[in-house]
Design an enzyme around this catalytic site. Sequence first.
Site, short mmCIF file in Angstrom:
data_model
loop_
_atom_site.label_atom_id
_atom_site.label_comp_id
_atom_site.label_asym_id
_atom_site.label_seq_id
_atom_site.Cartn_x
_atom_site.Cartn_y
_atom_site.Cartn_z
CG ASN A 317 -2.06 -0.99 1.08
OD1 ASN A 317 -2.22 -1.62 0.04
ND2 ASN A 317 -2.83 -1.17 2.13
CB SER A 344 3.44 -0.85 13.82
OG SER A 344 2.34 -1.00 14.69
CB ALA A 366 -6.11 7.72 8.21
CE LYS A 370 -11.38 0.62 5.93
NZ LYS A 370 -11.39 1.74 4.99
CE LYS A 412 -19.39 0.13 10.61
NZ LYS A 412 -19.56 1.26 9.68
CB VAL A 452 -15.83 6.57 2.41
CG1 VAL A 452 -15.78 7.77 3.34
CG2 VAL A 452 -14.85 5.50 2.86
CB SER A 455 -13.70 2.49 1.78
OG SER A 455 -14.82 1.85 2.34
NE ARG A 550 -20.86 -8.18 8.01
CZ ARG A 550 -20.09 -7.31 7.37
NH1 ARG A 550 -19.08 -7.74 6.65
NH2 ARG A 550 -20.33 -6.01 7.45
#
Length: 640
Positions: A317, A344, A366, A370, A412, A452, A455, A550
């Site tokens: 990434n 990290s 960010a 998630k 959330k 969003v 994503s 879930r």
Amino acid sequence: MNLITALLSLPRNTKKTILLTHDFLIILFAFWFSIAIRWDFIHEVAKKEYWVLWAITTVVTITCFIRLGLYRAVIRFLGSKVLSTALVGSIISVLILILTAYFLRIDLPRTIPILYFLLLLILLTGSRLSIRAWLQGSDRRHAVPVIIYGAGDSGRQLQEALSQLNEYYPIAFVDDDPKLHRSVIRNIGVFSPQDLQKLIERHDVKKILLAMPSIRVERRKQIIRHLEIYACEVLTIPGMKDLLDGKVSVSSLKKVSVFDLLGRTPVEPMAELMAANIADKVVMVTGAGGSIGAELCRQIMQHRPKKLVMFELSEFNLYSIDKELNEYKQLHGLDIELLPLLGSVQDQARLQAVMQTYEVATIYHAAAYKHVPMVEFNVVEGIRNNVYGTLHCAQAAIAAGVQNFVLISTDKAVRPTNTMGASKRLAELVLQALAAMPNQATCFCMVRFGNVLGSSGSVVPVFEKQILAGGPVTLTHPEITRFFMTIPEAAQLVIQAGAMGKGGDVFVLDMGEPVKIIDLAQQMVHLSGLTLKNENNPKGDIEIKISGLRPGEKLYEELLVGEQVCGTSHSRIMTAQEIFLPWPQLETLLAALDEACNNNDQPTVRHLLLQAPAAFKPKDNICDLVWQQQKMASGQPLNE
């Protein structure tokens, strides 16, 4: 191989020779037929001077046609320029005829040049148009009939572009403007939207091309919802600039996406807020390779930071966003230092070293786990990354003298029913407590928003893959709803909200109206040109199956814990007053939670999360996979 294929496969010079022969015969016919109309054909054909006149006229005319470029045109894509060339060539030919007759003193009645000119022009253009229609007709046997929705500039440009392709051919325009109805644009009629069903049935149309790139978002959504009822796939075209630049191709036509269904009219960002914490400063983004992190990096680049530190755990990434931004930097000639750093957020020493080394002024945090089910199955890692990753990042920022720290939070976190939401609310509590400490130099704030579009893990790409595979589309519950926002809009609002922070602020983005996910799934099926398979339509294409909620998933998301919410200078950014724990009390809770995580003591972790002022109300028993396996191996019940 059929005749058309054989002709099209001939060498270019052979095709030119055929056309030269074709025009030679046309001149021969036009000349003698015009004489036959005026005189007795049998008598006049015996005149040798007429044969001389014809020969000279033919040679000069063919030469003029060659010089005018009449044989450079490809018949299949014949345009108005070729027809105007044929007109000019015909005028020259008749002038040559008249001048040759004059100088050779050949008796030529005045009506013959007029007849010759009309016959030559009609035969030259008519034969070419007929050949073009014949060739295009053969293409259309394999092409897909389409309707172009929108008869404005974009629609006409699209029609012109499609005429150069073999994949689609337009059979009609449809437009909302009553003034255009019953008119004809380049041999294609313009109809009312009420005529759509009739047109679709008559021509067996399977695709509708939406050629209205500049209309308001609300109007676009209305049109798309109207098109849902038809069993046609709806495709949209690129912007007008691409059309004018000649970039339209079949590959540039794309399916109408959920961005068209759920998007809203963007609010122009406030330039002073966008630049306040970025321009000529060292900016750091944690989780820079994720959906939000990467878009934050793109937006930050546009406001000219001195340096951009991209901090990311995933090597791939990080490589991807670094490559993209370096290409953007070179393209726009920017003098911005890009720093791709692996690490990290749980490593405070690494974070502090980075922030101090590069003198970071602004941080957008960010980095987070998630995905609700993944955190439910990996509770300790979720808490370590979301809670302690935020804590270590914030403490490193304080130690390094960072000016502004913005946490990317989530809806959330409001009255969470899952560990992921509880961990994000706890991360908010960390920043609120640190911000309330006396003499705090770092300005902490957090921005809370919902899902969003586009994503990783979003329902949209999942539904798209399922529809492409022929279904079924799986939905966890028929009543589930969610807020949605585009990634660019979310990133812009995060940056602007961060610039408003005074310390401890909880900003909430206006997400618009919640969307019922089953309605979204049905719309995506319809706009793909497919039908729903259900009790009323057992022969449909795509079935929607309900799989059940879930672990940790809830039906409705909220954006506010309390009721105290105020507006800001931005119409889509609000600020909320939320309860929090002072640092000494929170520090005690965090120490106990850290010890429970070290021991993988899941019941204690659950108990401490319930104790925190996070309004945590779990829907499920402990779902951590390792803990469950350990309990089963020891013969202990899971839900004690």
